[in-house]
Each structure stands twice: as structure tokens, then as C-alpha cells.
Design a protein around this motif. Structure first.
Motif, PDB file in Angstrom:
ATOM      1  N   LEU A 332       0.834  -1.198   0.000  1.00 52.15           N
ATOM      2  CA  LEU A 332       0.000   0.000   0.000  1.00 52.15           C
ATOM      3  C   LEU A 332       0.872   1.253   0.000  1.00 52.15           C
ATOM      4  N   PRO A 333       0.389   2.348  -0.577  1.00 50.39           N
ATOM      5  CA  PRO A 333       1.184   3.583  -0.568  1.00 50.39           C
ATOM      6  C   PRO A 333       1.439   4.052   0.863  1.00 50.39           C
ATOM      7  N   PRO A 334       2.667   4.512   1.163  1.00 44.88           N
ATOM      8  CA  PRO A 334       3.034   4.816   2.553  1.00 44.88           C
ATOM      9  C   PRO A 334       2.256   5.969   3.173  1.00 44.88           C
ATOM     10  N   ARG A 335       1.684   6.871   2.356  1.00 42.67           N
ATOM     11  CA  ARG A 335       0.911   7.987   2.895  1.00 42.67           C
ATOM     12  C   ARG A 335      -0.550   7.910   2.458  1.00 42.67           C
ATOM     13  N   GLY A 336      -1.015   6.682   2.195  1.00 47.46           N
ATOM     14  CA  GLY A 336      -2.400   6.493   1.801  1.00 47.46           C
ATOM     15  C   GLY A 336      -3.339   6.498   2.991  1.00 47.46           C
ATOM     16  N   PRO A 337      -4.628   6.284   2.760  1.00 47.55           N
ATOM     17  CA  PRO A 337      -5.598   6.280   3.862  1.00 47.55           C
ATOM     18  C   PRO A 337      -5.468   5.087   4.792  1.00 47.55           C
ATOM     19  N   LEU A 338      -4.866   3.982   4.329  1.00 52.46           N
ATOM     20  CA  LEU A 338      -4.593   2.817   5.171  1.00 52.46           C
ATOM     21  C   LEU A 338      -3.091   2.696   5.322  1.00 52.46           C
ATOM     22  N   ARG A 339      -2.598   2.746   6.573  1.00 55.82           N
ATOM     23  CA  ARG A 339      -1.158   2.744   6.808  1.00 55.82           C
ATOM     24  C   ARG A 339      -0.800   1.785   7.928  1.00 55.82           C
ATOM     25  N   LEU A 340       0.397   1.241   7.858  1.00 53.27           N
ATOM     26  CA  LEU A 340       0.933   0.443   8.959  1.00 53.27           C
ATOM     27  C   LEU A 340       1.372   1.367  10.087  1.00 53.27           C
TER      28      LEU A 340
END
Length: 808
Positions: A332-340
Motif C-alpha cells: 500500500l502507498p506509505p501515505r495512503g488512507p490505510l497505513r501500517l
């Protein structure tokens, strides 16, 4: 002239999708930065730094380079609105800057000097904390620009984040940091997140695990430290039938968290149940409230995976659950709406210090080998930088100011004794808050106070309400009465039921700082001895009171502390090496250990050192039998008389007298000390002429000889089998590195007894070894210490020969 007039004058907002230029208030503890890849008349990268309500902007022609030898031209352009930092899309061709815009990087930036001065003088030095750009950077203004061009150079600093190739950074990252799209996909308006087919049943809601609040993070190995977020807890379920987003109490908030449903539906799995926290893109809890009302973007920071593709993972270790989560979220993109949720480097103290320095709320430490419990657990420990908690509104004070619906809210929490008054909050409200709260207060009005017990005078003239509203409040500390100081309202919490709101942990952890003996002691109201009702402040005051006398016997000796940070009924542990954050008055001395390595041991020389140890949660102080200037030559010998279960104190006193008589036969004088436990120490002050081996040999030989003389009553062996019904004459306190309880130390046992040296006559009159307490110390200090009345004696050849004669 408005800072954004140039920006607005260049654009037709009926045509361009770019945000209208409006200056913003500060949003969050750190200013943001953003880099936008911009395919306009020529491809370039727009580098923007948030400052004073706008985004300072530069067009970097070739894009940023992390090679410090590469200097990239950066042309200063008009300031942009802060809202532009989330813009990604296509500007119409005929508009100013027409072309595709990608969010290439984003994060926080940290100026290293005064920004206004740097802009004026032409040198801006800063650190970046982005997904792609990190570490130190500098913008340097060039001279002699053509026309009105304001030319600068963007240069990477030489540090751990520096690279070696001029274009490696821009060549490596070709996708949006927030949506994962390429420039071509953005231009084609390809959806950022496309739903996939989830083949397994939607996992059901289950109770979430909650962290236990502590004053500091846990020490040692086996813990994983994560960011503590300031938002709404969320359990995200993905499977057949789509997505469900639940609050911590199981309320379905899929509509309120709707901005996250599309990204969640695109997760590449058959089914999943993810635990995390929903926050605003920028700012804290107040900004989240505003974002929910306005329908602005939200972010879910995921930190646990409870179910994946039909498998229940709650019984597995956190390390295994984290691995599953990283596999699901890894692309997933690192600054997307879902983040680790990031895992912080370093030990707990370092992680907390870094988080507090960055302006964060705190950290949550989790045992790596623990399963997911679904309840409040000590496998998860939270430590806070900011004092913030939930309270229930029980009333309000009228205001005499025009347009203000109330002066303050009266707060409480539900504890064992009922609904407890916790103080007032009178700041942090805006006009919308006053309007919304006034309606709720009117709806919930009642005639009688909902609080238990007597109320302070500050509540006089208040109006009462049924306690249903849960408010998030920031505060500086709790008073000794359990009430908050300097509260600031952050918003209402709709995800928590009023009857579940308790502030007991916060009150015990945050109950005020106090200067004791010149040392700042935090959380003085935390209860350390529940049965005696004694607090951390009481412990510190004890050591301040006895410090001068105690230092006669403790000063300059290597020291081990028994620390009980949360009180004696919680976890206690011995510590002989100073940890991070220890006061400077707790000093260290390097000592060579048995394995040949050298380690730094603690010692103190001042009252501030003793009190500083209490500040770190120390209850007991244990000392070596030698001082640091002559570590290899002990200045005391100790016999610890330890009775087996069932033996009374009379048997211990009788043994002490027989030890005394035996020592006198060897030419040695001794002093008894009741330990505050169940036994007595017989202490022999020594001249520093003998080394450890001789002291140990004498102590061992003496104990064995006495055991042989009275085999039915004594043993010199630690074995529990051989101790039944007997008293153990513990001579092991006299080995190099061994410690014994220090005179005037508290004991971490119910009752809070104190170890006290006594005279032989006084010992005869005592009926128990734990009869001295804090309140007895004033009287004890008015007398001469018995340990000071016996001269130190040498343990030479004559003493060894006398021992042989006495042993017979």
C-alpha cells in the motif's frame, strides 16, 4: 497584501480543481511538507514547506536528489494554501500550471533555526521526516537571477539518509505516496482504489485489547514500541458483503468512517479483521472531530491483524500477527488512507523520549510473544507525553459573558465508590462547541448533583445534568484530591459509554509533581503501599528525612535498587545498573565482574541521590559490603538470620545473641539490625585490611561451626530441604558483589516497615522484626545510631585462629 493573493490571481477556481487559497491555522504539533511531481509545460517537482498558515513553494527542475554533491535548482514560486498539500489530479491544459500533479512525498519538517531569518538571509536549514525524503537538507539562495526569478539550490546534507547517485531518488519512486497511482493513471483519472472480490465471510466484531497506563514504558527485551495515536479506535472487517468499520465498543460507524471503506475494500485478501486507530490527516482529536463533520480525508493506522483469510490469529504471538499485517499492507502507498502503524526503534525510554520530542501523544509497548487478549492487559503498556483522558460531564457553571453558553463543564468518572467529581474544564471551546453542548446540556438537565459525596465550593451555583456525555480533555496534572488542573476541552467522544469511563489509572499515575528535598518528584500521589495508604511522595519524603543518617552507611557503596514503579502489589524488579533517564545524582562506578567484563554500577553520595532513586520508583536500597575507593577490601561483615516458616521472633533473637557471643569469642564486636522483614542482620564493622576471600572464609566457617554446635536449630546451607524447622545463618552476604538491605531502607512489603539498627538491649525488648515504620524515624534520628558506637575491627590472623579455637 494577502499571502495567497498571487496564488488566487493566477487561477480560475470555476475551472481548476485546485483548492481556493485560504490561509490556515496551525494544525498539529509539527509543520508538514509535501513534494508534488508536476507535468506542466516541463516536468518538475514542487517542494513545499508549511509555515505561518501557507505552503512556501519552490519548483525543483530535476527533482530532489539525496546525493549531497548534487545541487538542484529550486525556483521560489508563489505561496500555496495548506490545503494544496493533499491535491492530486489534473489541472486543465489552458489553466496556469496545466498538467498532471502527483503527490510524490509528504511528511513533517523540522526547521533548525529561525525560518523568517533564514528566508531573509537566503539559507534555510531543516530536517525532513517523509516517506522518501529524510534527514538534513538545506535551501540556499542564489544571486543574479534573471528578471524576477528567485533562484535557490536544494542540497542534501551528509548524514545516514544520504545517497550516492544523483537521480536515484526520483527514479526509484514512480508512484503516488498517497494513492499508489502513476502519472499516467492520474491523468486518466483511474480510481485510486478498486474493490476486489473477497471470497470468505465477513469476520464478526470482537472485543478489542486495551493497554494499561503506566508512568513509563517497560524495560528490557521482548517488547515492541508503537506510536500512541489521538483518534478513534477502529476494528475494520473485510470480507464477503464488503466492509464494516466498528468502534471499540462495537458500534457500526461504517457511515462515519466512510472515506475508508473504498480503500479497505481494495485490500488483497479473502477476509480480514484489522485493529487500528482512525485519525485526521493533520492534527489531533479536535481536528478529527472537524474532519468527521466536514467529510474530510481520514487515515487508519493499522497495528494488529486478528483474522486473515479464514484463520483466527488472536492466539498467535504479536510477532506473527504483525508479520501477517505487514504482508497484507506491504504494497500500500506509505501515505495512503490505510497505513501500517510504525514500530519505533530503540528501547522504551528512547522511543518515548523521541515521541515526546516530536510532539506526539505517547507510545504503546506490546509484548512480542503475547496473544491478543480482547481485554485490558499488561501485555500492552501505554506511556503518555501529553496528559489527556476521557471524563463524563455531570454539570456546568453559568457564564456572565455574553454569547457564552456556560463558564465551565463539571467533570466526573465512574469508580468503585460511584460517580466521582474530577474537576472543571473551562477552555478549548469554540462557537460550534458552545452551540452543540448547550443543546445537549439542556436535554440532559436534572435538579440534583449526580456526584457521590461532598462537593468543593467551586461547584456552588452550578446546574446539573444526567452524566451521559463523554468529553476528551487535556490537563496538566491531577491534584492530591484526584481532580484535574488546567483542563482544555478537545471534543466529545461518541465511541465510549459513560459508565465505562474511569480516571483511576490517570489519577494514580498523574497525581502531581512536588519538590522534595530539592528534587522534583513526579506522580507523588501514586499509591505505593495500598494497605498502608502510602504514596510515592511519602516514600520520597522518608528518604529525604533519613538521608543524612542513611548516607553514613550507604554513601559510595555500589547499590542495587528494588524498583516498584506502580506500587508493591505490581511488578517489582532489582536494578544495579542505572537506566536511561536516571537522575544525575545517581552516579556510576565501573566494576570488573566475574566474567572479566566491566559494568557501571550505581552509587549515591548525596540526599538528592537517595530521593532521586525514589523518583524512579525505588522502594528498597541494597548495598555492597565495600566502598568504591577500596572495592576489594570490605568494611563490614553481615550474618543474615533467616528463620524457617513457623519459627517465631524469639528464636531469631536467641540466635542473634548466640552469634554475638561467638563473634566476641573471636574478638569481634557486632550490632543487630531488625530488617523490616522476618529476620535480623548481625553486622560486624571491619577495618579495611582483609580482602573478600578472607571475609567470606571467616563468615562461612563461623556459620558452619555454629550449625555444627546446634544442628537441630541452625543450618548454614541454603537448601530448603535442610532448613525445615531451622534458622538459616546466611553468610553469603559476604561475597564480592553480594548485597544486603541498607540501614533505614523501607521494605517492599505490606506495612512499609523500615530496616533499623538497634542496641542489643533494645533487641531483647522488641517483639517483632518489622515494628519500625516511617512515623518512628523522627525518634530514631534523635538518638545515636548503634552502628556508629562500635569501632571497626581487623579480620587478621588472630581472628582466624580464634575462630578455629571457638569452633573446637
Amino acid at each position: 497584501m494577502n499571502k495567497l493573493d498571487r496564488y488566487n490571481d493566477k487561477r480560475d477556481f470555476d475551472t481548476t480543481p485546485e483548492p481556493r487559497g485560504e490561509a490556515a491555522l496551525a494544525g498539529g504539533s509539527q509543520a508538514s511538507f509535501v513534494v508534488q511531481k508536476h507535468d506542466a509545460s516541463s516536468l518538475h517537482f514542487d517542494f513545499r514547506l508549511e509555515w505561518d498558515g501557507v505552503l512556501l513553494s519552490w519548483a525543483v527542475t530535476k527533482g530532489p536528489s539525496d546525493d549531497p554533491s548534487e545541487k538542484r535548482l529550486a525556483v521560489r514560486t508563489e505561496d500555496h494554501p495548506v490545503a494544496y498539500g493533499s491535491f492530486e489530479g489534473t489541472i486543465p491544459e489552458d489553466e496556469y500550471g496545466g498538467g498532471t500533479v502527483m503527490l510524490w512525498d509528504s511528511g513533517a519538517w523540522e526547521p533548525l533555526h529561525d525560518v523568517a531569518k533564514g528566508l531573509k538571509e537566503g539559507k534555510l536549514h531543516f530536517r525532513l521526516h517523509g516517506a522518501r525524503m529524510e534527514g538534513g537538507w538545506v535551501l540556499v539562495k542564489m544571486g543574479g537571477g534573471k528578471g524576477d526569478r528567485d533562484n535557490w539550490l536544494l542540497i542534501k546534507e551528509r548524514d545516514d539518509f544520504a545517497g550516492r547517485s544523483a537521480d536515484a531518488l526520483v527514479n526509484k519512486y514512480k508512484r503516488s505516496v498517497t494513492t499508489g497511482r502513476t502519472m499516467r493513471e492520474i491523468a486518466a483519472d483511474t480510481p485510486a482504489f478498486e474493490a476486489v472480490t473477497h471470497k470468505k465471510a465477513l469476520p464478526r466484531f470482537r472485543k478489542v485489547e486495551l493497554a494499561t497506563l503506566k508512568d513509563e514504558p517497560p524495560e528490557g527485551e521482548g517488547w515492541q514500541h508503537e506510536v500512541k495515536f489521538d483518534g478513534y479506535r477502529c476494528l475494520m472487517a473485510v470480507g464477503k458483503g464488503g466492509v464494516r468499520l466498528y468502534t471499540r465498543n462495537g458500534k457500526d460507524w461504517s457511515d462515519r468512517f466512510g472515506a475508508l471503506c473504498g480503500p479497505a475494500d481494495a485490500l488483497p485478501c479473502d477476509a480480514a479483521l484489522i485493529d487500528g486507530e482512525v485519525v485526521a490527516e493533520r492534527g489531533g482529536f479536535s481536528e478529527l472531530q472537524a474532519a468527521l463533520k466536514a467529510g474530510d480525508p481520514l487515515v487508519l493506522h493499522a497495528f494488529d491483524c486478528l483474522h486473515l483469510d479464514g484463520d483466527d490469529l488472536t492466539g498467535k504471538h504479536l510477532s506473527e500477527r504483525r508479520e501477517a499485517l505487514e504482508g497484507l499492507f506491504g504494497d500500500l502507498p506509505p501515505r495512503g488512507p490505510l497505513r501500517l502503524s510504525p514500530v519505533l526503534e530503540g528501547d522504551g525510554a528512547e522511543a518515548l523520549a523521541a515521541m515526546c520530542k516530536a510532539g506526539g501523544e505517547g507510545i504503546v509497548s506490546k509484548k512480542i510473544d503475547a496473544p491478543y487478549s480482547g481485554k485490558r492487559s499488561k501485555a500492552w503498556i501505554k506511556a503518555k507525553c501529553i496528559q489527556e483522558a476521557e471524563f463524563v460531564v455531570g454539570g456546568w457553571s453559568p457564564s456572565d459573558k455574553k454569547g457564552r453558553a456556560f463558564s465551565s463543564l463539571l467533570l466526573g468518572s465512574y469508580e468503585d465508590e460511584g460517580f466521582v467529581y474530577r474537576g472543571r474544564v473551562g477552555t478549548g471551546f469554540d462557537d460550534e462547541d458552545f452551540e452543540a453542548l448547550a443543546k445537549e446540556l439542556k436535554r440532559l438537565g436534572r435538579k440534583t448533583a449526580p456526584f457521590e459525596g461532598d462537593l468543593p465550593s467551586e461547584t456552588k451555583g452550578s446546574q446539573w445534568v444526567t452524566p451521559e456525555l463523554v468529553a476528551q480533555v487535556e490537563y496538566t496534572e491531577f491534584t492530591s484530591e484526584g481532580r484535574i488542573r488546567h483542563g482544555a476541552y478537545k471534543g466529545l467522544r461518541e465511541d465510549k459509554e459513560a459508565e465505562n469511563v474511569s480516571a483511576k489509572a490517570e489519577a494514580e499515575t498523574d497525581s502531581g509533581d512536588e519538590e522534595i528535598g530539592g528534587v522534583r518528584v513526579s506522580s507523588t500521589g501514586r499509591v505505593m503501599f495500598p494497605d498502608a495508604g502510602l504514596t510515592k511522595g511519602d516514600v520520597a519524603r522518608h528518604y529525604a528525612r533519613v538521608a543524612e543518617r542513611m548516607l553514613e552507611h550507604v554513601e559510595d557503596r555500589p547499590l542495587s535498587l528494588l524498583r516498584c514503579p506502580d506500587g508493591i502489589e505490581e511488578e517489582c524488579f532489582f536494578q544495579k545498573h542505572a537506566g536511561k533517564g536516571f537522575p544525575e545524582d545517581i552516579r556510576t562506578v565501573p566494576i570488573k565482574e566475574k566474567d572479566g567484563d566491566t559494568a557501571d554500577y550505581m552509587y549515591v553520595t548525596t540526599p538528592a541521590g537517595l530521593i532521586g532513586a525514589a523518583q524512579m520508583g525505588a522502594v528498597e536500597y541494597h548495598v555492597w559490603g565495600a566502598r568504591r575507593d577500596k572495592l576489594e577490601r570490605p568494611d563490614r561483615m553481615v550474618f543474615d538470620l533467616d528463620p524457617d516458616e513457623g519459627l517465631g521472633f524469639d528464636a531469631v533473637k536467641r540466635a542473634a545473641v548466640e552469634v554475638r557471643e561467638g563473634l566476641e569469642a573471636c574478638g569481634l564486636q557486632s550490632v543487630p539490625m531488625v530488617t523490616g522483614g522476618k529476620g535480623v542482620h548481625v553486622i560486624v564493622p571491619l577495618r579495611r585490611i582483609a580482602e573478600w576471600d578472607r571475609v567470606k572464609d571467616f563468615a562461612k566457617g563461623f556459620a558452619q561451626a555454629l550449625a555444627e554446635k546446634e544442628p537441630k536449630r541452625y543450618t548454614a546451607t541454603m537448601s530448603k530441604e535442610k532448613r525445615k524447622g531451622k534458622l538459616f545463618i546466611d553468610w553469603l552476604r559476604n561475597e564480592r558483589g553480594a548485597t544486603a538491605i541498607a540501614p533505614y531502607s523501607l521494605r517492599a512489603r505490606p506495612g512499609a516497615a523500615v530496616a533499623v539498627p538497634v542496641s542489643w538491649d533494645e533487641l531483647e525488648e522488641l517483639d517483632r522484626p518489622d515494628g519500625f515504620h516511617m512515623g518512628d524515624m523522627e525518634d530514631r534520628l534523635s538518638r545515636t545510631c548503634p552502628l556508629g558506637e562500635v569501632d571497626a575491627q581487623g579480620l587478621g590472623k588472630g581472628a582466624m585462629e580464634a575462630l578455629e579455637d571457638w569452633a573446637g
